[in-house]
Design an enzyme around this catalytic site. Structure first.
Site, PDB file in Angstrom:
ATOM      1  NE  ARG A   1      -9.492  -3.166  -2.133  1.00 21.47           N
ATOM      2  CZ  ARG A   1      -8.719  -2.785  -1.121  1.00 21.47           C
ATOM      3  NH1 ARG A   1      -7.831  -1.834  -1.300  1.00 21.47           N
ATOM      4  NH2 ARG A   1      -8.840  -3.347   0.057  1.00 21.47           N
TER       5      ARG A   1
ATOM      6  CB  CYS B   1      -0.855   0.079   1.254  1.00 17.86           C
ATOM      7  SG  CYS B   1      -1.963  -1.276   1.477  1.00 17.86           S
TER       8      CYS B   1
HETATM    9  P1  XMP Z   1      -0.578  -7.349   3.279  1.00 15.81           P
HETATM   10  O1  XMP Z   1       0.225  -6.491   4.225  1.00 15.81           O
HETATM   11  O2  XMP Z   1      -1.077  -8.575   3.926  1.00 15.81           O
HETATM   12  O3  XMP Z   1      -1.839  -6.467   2.896  1.00 15.81           O
HETATM   13  O4  XMP Z   1       0.204  -7.642   2.036  1.00 15.81           O
HETATM   14  C1  XMP Z   1      -2.900  -6.946   2.117  1.00 15.81           C
HETATM   15  C2  XMP Z   1      -4.028  -5.942   2.124  1.00 15.81           C
HETATM   16  O5  XMP Z   1      -3.627  -4.697   1.565  1.00 15.81           O
HETATM   17  C3  XMP Z   1      -4.755  -4.030   0.987  1.00 15.81           C
HETATM   18  N1  XMP Z   1      -4.376  -3.627  -0.373  1.00 15.81           N
HETATM   19  C4  XMP Z   1      -4.011  -2.395  -0.718  1.00 15.81           C
HETATM   20  N2  XMP Z   1      -4.012  -1.236  -0.029  1.00 15.81           N
HETATM   21  N3  XMP Z   1      -3.171  -0.138  -1.929  1.00 15.81           N
HETATM   22  C5  XMP Z   1      -3.592  -0.102  -0.648  1.00 15.81           C
HETATM   23  O6  XMP Z   1      -3.609   0.984  -0.038  1.00 15.81           O
HETATM   24  C6  XMP Z   1      -3.154  -1.248  -2.683  1.00 15.81           C
HETATM   25  O7  XMP Z   1      -2.758  -1.252  -3.839  1.00 15.81           O
HETATM   26  C7  XMP Z   1      -3.610  -2.437  -2.050  1.00 15.81           C
HETATM   27  N4  XMP Z   1      -3.782  -3.686  -2.501  1.00 15.81           N
HETATM   28  C8  XMP Z   1      -4.253  -4.398  -1.448  1.00 15.81           C
HETATM   29  C9  XMP Z   1      -5.893  -5.009   1.008  1.00 15.81           C
HETATM   30  O8  XMP Z   1      -6.750  -4.628   2.046  1.00 15.81           O
HETATM   31  C10 XMP Z   1      -5.211  -6.334   1.264  1.00 15.81           C
HETATM   32  O9  XMP Z   1      -6.030  -7.282   1.873  1.00 15.81           O
END
Ligand code: XMP
Length: 538
Positions: A448, A350
């Site tokens: 999203r 993120c």
């Molecule tokens: P982890 O830390 O487990 O996080 O790799 C997975 C979660 O991150 C969110 N997610 C995103 N949040 N930009 C964001 O701000 C993104 O591009 C993105 N892609 C995923 C999502 O909630 C996921 O479960």
């Protein structure tokens, strides 16, 4: 306010005054009154840090007296008001994390996968169906035989195909069921030259399509028969249930899998706030839980979507997110959700906090939401930011019932990410749903991030693309994560996740405390199954 809520108290979460509503009757699902799980130690700790955003690395749990061994800890937990998991792990709704293979592996281990939505609706439904049918004892491609075959022909066929079973439905050229033959008919037949038509049982017990696995099992047991053919009204053969298979699934169930009332694996599907058509397509076949998945869940679009789903499919379990405040949680509960997902910017991929300056460090966010929902019975999912197994008990101590993980699972055999070789080591592609790549593709995830109709060159990404080390089967990772959580519950003296939510105590960690926590003053650290070189984040 929902009429069935009683106001109980007002408090300040993250400096915002929030009124907590108490649901006098269970929302649905487990039955029984939901106690208000309070943790006064945690409340005092968080009050002290009221204007500080804390995350997992900022806190550490304190040991407490235990009268049980870690192996006896109970990892089962609530995903939603109506669904329980046997372990508190959910695979993220991301196009490099969860499709059917991940969904199957997660549910077999006792958790659940949420199939991403960067797919045509019909393709997403296919992934979901693959999970739902994985354990299903209904054989649609059951081998049939014709009445003209001799017993010798059947023997040859069995030998050639390596069939170890002897019960077959007998059908005519139009696949109309004529009868069945079983081991006994073969065993007591006087000659191999007899035809199937001459020895088959014609007054066989049958069932209609739609019968549940449990009902089929009960019929097989009651009539002491080995197969139960399922036929249409006009007699057309559709498939069969085999006693042996059903007994294996129903009786032999280790208790570890996460299954629905028909013994099918559970699975969820991500949908967006404008995805009405997608939902219609998805719900042509059952989906255990829909996840209205956006970067900002405290919005009219998400609330309207939750209300729309609940008004059309009253019993459908719905989770919505992502949020970070008590206010948002209560708004979603009022709209009718069965679970909320917390996480604004903690994810490994993120960049939301960097590009927008918005977000709440995850421990505080989970606490704020969980505190607001105490007594409602609506569980909290801590989504993103899990790096080690020890982060999970911290998330649960903050009030979450489950954690959603992306990077931890993306590198496994079951993830859909592409494998790449970099300097002789295997890696797997992992990208944010808000990365340019994920948003640009057809059926991409720009919605999203509130950029559904934005032209590709104008997209403002909130995530990045990269790789994670290849990490083998999901089962191995979840075993290590389960072991870490059990150890933690032992240290905390908390046998259940509810105990941990209620009784966990913790301290604030300083940068030197964090350095002390990771391996230090040693070189060339060997990788171990739950700790790899370079994981101290320095
Ligand atoms: P982890 O830390 O487990 O996080 O790799 C997975 C979660 O991150 C969110 N997610 C995103 N949040 N930009 C964001 O701000 C993104 O591009 C993105 N892609 C995923 C999502 O909630 C996921 O479960």
């Amino acid at each position: 306010m929902r009429p069935d809520f009683h106001e109980i108290h007002t408090f300040s979460a993250s400096g915002v005054d929030v009124t907590v509503w108490h649901l006098p009757f269970p929302a649905n699902g487990f039955g029984g009154f939901r106690p208000l799980i309070e943790n006064t130690f945690l409340d005092e700790f968080m009050e002290h840090h009221r204007f500080t955003g804390l995350t997992y690395d900022d806190v550490s749990l304190i040991t407490q007296y235990a009268d049980f061994l870690p192996a006896d800890a109970d990892l089962s937990t609530a995903l939603t008001t109506g669904i329980r998991l046997n372990i508190p792990y959910i695979s993220a709704a991301m196009d490099t994390v969860t499709e059917a293979d991940m969904g199957i592996a997660m549910a077999l281990a006792g958790g659940i996968g949420i199939v991403h939505k960067n797919l045509e609706p019909a393709a997403q439904r296919t992934e979901i169906k693959r999970v739902k049918y994985y354990l299903n004892g209904f054989l649609v491609k059951a081998r049939t035989i014709s009445p003209e075959m001799t017993l010798a022909d059947v023997e040859v066929m069995k030998r050639e195909k390596g069939f170890r079973f002897s019960s077959f439905p007998v059908v005519d050229n139009n696949r109309k069921l004529l009868g069945v033959v079983t081991g006994s008919q073969f065993r007591y037949a006087e000659s191999e030259d007899l035809t199937v038509g001459e020895i088959m049982i014609t007054d066989t017990v049958t069932a209609r399509p739609g019968i549940s696995m449990q009902e089929a099992y009960d019929i097989l047991l009651r009539h002491k028969i080995s197969i139960l053919p399922v036929i249409e009204k006009d007699g057309t053969f559709v498939g069969l249930y085999s006693f042996k298979d059903l007994r294996r699934i129903i009786k032999g169930k280790s208790g570890g899998e996460c299954v629905d009332e028909n013994y099918s694996l559970r699975v969820g599907a991500a949908v967006g706030p404008g995805d009405h058509e997608r939902i219609e397509v998805l719900l042509e076949t059952p989906v255990d839980v829909l996840v209205v998945d956006t970067a900002h869940g405290h919005t009219r679009g998400v609330i309207d979507m939750v209300k729309w789903i609940k008004s059309r499919w009253t019993d459908q379990q719905v989770i919505a997110g992502n949020i970070a405040t008590g206010e948002a949680a209560l708004a979603l509960v009022e709209a009718g959700v069965d679970g909320v997902k917390v996480g604004i910017g903690p994810g490994s991929i993120c960049t939301t906090r960097v590009i927008s300056g918005v977000g709440v460090p995850q421990f505080s966010a989970v606490y704020n939401v969980s505190k607001a929902l105490r007594g409602t019975g609506v569980p909290v999912i801590a989504d993103g930011g899990i790096k080690h197994s020890g982060d999970v008990p911290k998330a649960l101590a903050a009030g979450a019932g489950t954690v959603m993980m992306g990077s931890v699972l993306a590198g496994t055999d079951e993830g859909p990410g592409e494998r790449v070789l970099i300097r002789g080591r295997q890696y797997v592609a992992y990208r944010g749903m808000g990365s340019l790549g994920a948003m640009q593709q057809r059926h991409g995830s720009s919605d999203r991030y509130g950029q559904k109709d934005v032209d590709s060159p104008k997209l403002v990404p909130e995530g990045i693309e990269g790789v994670v080390p290849y990490s083998g089967p999901v089962g191995t990772i979840l075993h290590q994560y389960g072991g870490g959580l059990r150890a933690s519950m032992g240290y905390n003296g908390c046998r259940t996740i509810a105990d941990l939510q209620k009784n966990a105590r913790l301290v604030r960690v300083t940068p030197s405390g964090r350095r002390e926590a990771h391996p230090h003053d040693i070189q060339f650290v060997k990788d171990s199954p739950n700790y790899k070189t370079g994981e101290n984040g320095d």
